[in-house]
Design a protein around this motif. Structure first.
Motif, PDB file in Angstrom:
ATOM      1  N   PRO A  17     -16.585 -16.192  55.185  1.00  0.00           N
ATOM      2  CA  PRO A  17     -17.568 -15.198  55.612  1.00  0.00           C
ATOM      3  C   PRO A  17     -18.369 -15.553  56.860  1.00  0.00           C
ATOM      4  CG  PRO A  17     -18.523 -16.893  53.603  1.00  0.00           C
ATOM      5  CD  PRO A  17     -16.880 -16.885  53.989  1.00  0.00           C
ATOM      6  N   ASP A  18     -18.869 -14.601  57.460  1.00  0.00           N
ATOM      7  CA  ASP A  18     -19.781 -14.801  58.718  1.00  0.00           C
ATOM      8  C   ASP A  18     -21.250 -14.781  58.435  1.00  0.00           C
ATOM      9  OD1 ASP A  18     -20.390 -12.221  58.639  1.00  0.00           O
ATOM     10  OD2 ASP A  18     -18.866 -11.578  60.070  1.00  0.00           O
TER      11      ASP A  18
ATOM     12  N   ILE B 169     -26.816  -1.456  45.316  1.00  0.00           N
ATOM     13  CA  ILE B 169     -26.641  -2.720  44.300  1.00  0.00           C
ATOM     14  C   ILE B 169     -27.432  -2.514  43.229  1.00  0.00           C
ATOM     15  CG2 ILE B 169     -26.322  -5.358  44.350  1.00  0.00           C
ATOM     16  CD1 ILE B 169     -25.806  -5.252  47.406  1.00  0.00           C
TER      17      ILE B 169
ATOM     18  N   PHE C 145     -11.648  -6.548  56.916  1.00  0.00           N
ATOM     19  CA  PHE C 145     -12.225  -8.104  56.609  1.00  0.00           C
ATOM     20  C   PHE C 145     -10.982  -9.114  56.981  1.00  0.00           C
ATOM     21  CE2 PHE C 145     -16.055  -6.531  54.285  1.00  0.00           C
ATOM     22  CZ  PHE C 145     -16.989  -7.548  54.771  1.00  0.00           C
TER      23      PHE C 145
ATOM     24  N   ASP D 233     -22.167 -11.767  56.367  1.00  0.00           N
ATOM     25  CA  ASP D 233     -21.817 -11.563  55.139  1.00  0.00           C
ATOM     26  C   ASP D 233     -22.642 -12.538  54.068  1.00  0.00           C
ATOM     27  OD1 ASP D 233     -19.495 -10.240  55.850  1.00  0.00           O
ATOM     28  OD2 ASP D 233     -18.213 -11.867  56.419  1.00  0.00           O
TER      29      ASP D 233
ATOM     30  N   TYR E 124     -30.810  -1.896  49.643  1.00  0.00           N
ATOM     31  CA  TYR E 124     -29.689  -2.472  49.041  1.00  0.00           C
ATOM     32  C   TYR E 124     -29.879  -1.605  47.557  1.00  0.00           C
ATOM     33  CZ  TYR E 124     -29.783  -6.260  52.123  1.00  0.00           C
ATOM     34  OH  TYR E 124     -29.657  -7.049  53.243  1.00  0.00           O
TER      35      TYR E 124
ATOM     36  N   GLU F 212     -25.836 -10.746  53.282  1.00  0.00           N
ATOM     37  CA  GLU F 212     -25.253  -9.768  52.161  1.00  0.00           C
ATOM     38  C   GLU F 212     -25.060 -10.451  50.863  1.00  0.00           C
ATOM     39  OE1 GLU F 212     -24.917  -6.424  52.568  1.00  0.00           O
ATOM     40  OE2 GLU F 212     -25.676  -6.242  54.708  1.00  0.00           O
TER      41      GLU F 212
END
Lengths: 429, 429
Positions: A338-339, B309, B398, A342, B306, A345
């Motif tokens: 992950p960066d 989600i 990704f 990411d 979000y 999130e």
């Protein structure tokens, strides 16, 4: 010095209990009793000067963990520190440094010294890396190295460590006998099992569990008993290998408590939605209500790129059923390291799950912030809404993207804003 | 010509039943019987040449809907068509055109002619817009206009319409009496209530329900009985106003079925996670198992940006408890009109929820694709994994972002890939 668990059992009201009590709006004695019973852990190395001390377990707010760390393909300490800051900013209660690339000892020490929250690690990774760097066959791996690494992590100030102690020969046999689609997906679990299979020897962290307890006791490190056999797909969920390991973890948790070492249990993984609650209940039952730390659970295997969502679903249901600590999953899971984005999130998705569960369980005061949002919404008070949003920047960014003809409403409904209309109707009457 | 419901009751095996049966891998008679009992609807206007015909209801795969449409602040037909294509590409089973800006009649006709899936609308929006454009006070709104618009939508080929028929004077009184944080958040519900309060008159879609049924019957439009009083925040969930409206919807659903008109029920909204299952069970009980179409539910109010989600969590739990049709929520909800990217994120989140629930309920074959993913993962077959991923492009993107030193593994674990290790260990033995 006695550990936090020993202090709690003796009724010695440590500062850590007071801090957790403040954080949870409870009485310090209540926290002390929960620690004494093993239902709550406070991960804190006795040499770590921790800014934010938290408790994990029954009756407390659901906590979340963010994994960061380098891999061999991506080594950038600055970026890892940014990930840590981002995770903490968006609400991570703990950080695990899972670095496997670069000077991992230096990386770990830097992260520990910069983090305001508890740090967890998986010491066996360091052993795996040393082994790989020496181009040494797995057969040559000496369990002594693993214990030395665990000691090193304790000395560095690590607050909790994942140790895959419950992956025994019997569990491996269960796994082989019943068959699985994805066998083992835990890195530590895999390394351990490979060595066990090659040497036909018992897991050194199982056979040497007393030695592990001595080290953990010395630094007051909380043991997070890892689930090396967690299912890596829905088809493998809740099978005999997984439950066998969980039963062993329950036995070991009892031994840890008896030795004055705080302990929590790690859980799955990939689990169909209808089995999530069962997984939590069986863990609580088999492990004397030890705090449960779940990795997901992910409720479908087919959404790589969106596993923060698949795990937010599983995490929310798990936490409502009693899971105490959610390990975040980022959108990058199964695909790449992950960066920073990411991480953001992933943390938010995990916080949503934890918060939804706190509300569902009636955690005192949990819904207050939602009610404040509702009030701001009724008043069409955008600054108010932004101020209580989980991710204020993101909310502002969205609202700003499409300018609305009217300032008080948003571009979704414009003048047909229901809130505005009904406020008007009720005012006129 | 008789409607699909009348045909089903008569035992007349229509082509639509056969198509839905093929889609669900069931027998046509079974689908016919489910339509006859009112437990399944097949939204299809008798003049609409629909490419993909689906059933919604008990025993069938959970379906998802994507809302698109202009607002006064954003009018771009090309973009709306792109949203439609994107929604369908990522798996939307139906599209609602909620346009409120521009030439909405033209927009609607274009969307209907381009869409391979069923189209739903909310005809009262058109009435609201006409009223606003004439700068006419709400007091002057003539219910006749609303019925004329509904007829127009039928003529245009709309497959299902949201009509807020259950919002009666009694329900408004409940709302006033008990108080709410966010009163009414449904645009159609708000417009209706405003008019009712101003005129002290009953909801024209309630008092004129028979006339509505006649129009719906003529075009075989499925009625989606809207929840004008759905809670707009957690604090307002499952209150007397909401349940009163639901009871009225149950009565009206019965009348619709008796008139040969297919009907489904819309549900909340913002609901705490512990009340989601209850909301589904009470709807099913009060409405004779009519298909349930839920908007969310959103399980916390504090995550604007979000809400795909927050609603994936609520939607998954709702669908596992029996909700049949999930209306997607995009990340833009509460903040702005969604763009194409928001539509993609919303559809995927909703599909995750629906699919997780199908697996949880044991829908035949639902988990097969997950098992294929698991097999590809064990084999480290990346092309295979991409081929079964819900969003192939995102997964590829990704995976490609961080090049891995080894081709077979990803940059997350690199050479310490557990899958690789355990494959090796088991092969060597």
């Amino acid at each position: 010095m006695s550990t936090l668990l020993e202090a709690a059992i003796k009724g010695e009201l440590r500062d850590e209990f007071v801090k957790v009590a403040e954080d949870e709006n409870k009485k310090p004695e209540e926290i002390m009793n929960l620690v004494a019973s093993g239902e709550v852990v406070i991960p804190k190395n006795n040499s770590h000067d921790l800014k934010k001390i938290i408790g994990i377990g029954s009756g407390l707010r659901v906590k979340i963990n963010a994994n960061i760390g380098t891999s061999q393909d991506k080594i950038d300490l600055e970026e890892e520190l940014q990930k840590m800051e981002t995770a903490v900013k968006y609400g991570a209660d703990a950080i695990m440094d899972l670095s496997t690339g670069g000077d991992i000892h230096e990386i770990r020490k830097t992260i520990i010294s910069h983090s305001p929250v508890a740090i967890g690690t998986v010491p066996i990774y360091e052993t795996m890396i040393e082994n790989a760097r020496k181009k040494r066959s797995l057969i040559k791996f000496d369990p002594e190295d693993l214990f030395n690494n665990i000691e090193k992590h304790g000395k560095d100030g690590v607050d909790f460590i994942t140790v895959h102690c419950g992956l025994t020969m019997d569990a491996v046999n269960h796994l082989r006998e019943q068959g699985r689609l994805t066998n083992i997906v835990s890195r530590g679990g895999c390394f351990t099992a490979e060595w066990m299979i090659a040497h036909k020897k018992e897991n050194p962290l199982y056979s040497g569990f007393d030695r592990l307890l001595e080290i953990a006791h010395k630094y007051d490190m909380t043991l997070s008993l890892g689930d090396g056999l967690r299912p890596g797909c829905l088809a493998d969920a809740t099978d005999r290998a997984q439950i066998h390991e969980l039963m062993v973890l329950g036995q070991l948790a009892q031994r840890a408590r008896e030795a004055g070492v705080q302990v929590m249990i790690e859980g799955p993984g990939h689990v169909p939605l209808n089995q999530v609650e069962t997984n939590i209940k069986i863990q609580k039952a088999l492990c004397n209500n030890a705090p449960f730390y779940v990795l997901g659970p992910i409720v479908t295997d087919i959404a790589p790129g969106y596993d923060h969502i698949t795990s937010a679903i599983g995490g929310a249901v798990a936490a409502m059923a009693g899971a105490d600590f959610l390990c975040y999953v980022t959108p990058a899971e199964h695909l790449k390291l992950p960066d920073v984005q990411d991480v953001r999130e992933g943390v938010i998705a995990s916080r949503i799950a934890a918060h939804a569960a706190d509300i569902a369980k009636g955690y005192p005061g949990a819904r207050e912030i939602d009610d404040r949002m509702a009030n701001y919404r009724r008043e069409l008070d955008w600054e108010g809404m932004f101020s209580v949003a989980m991710d204020e920047e993101k909310a502002r960014e969205f609202k700003g993207k499409v300018p609305s003809g009217e300032e008080s409403v948003c571009s979704m409904c414009g003048e047909f804003c229901a809130i505005k209309g009904i406020n008007r109707a009720f005012k006129n009457k």
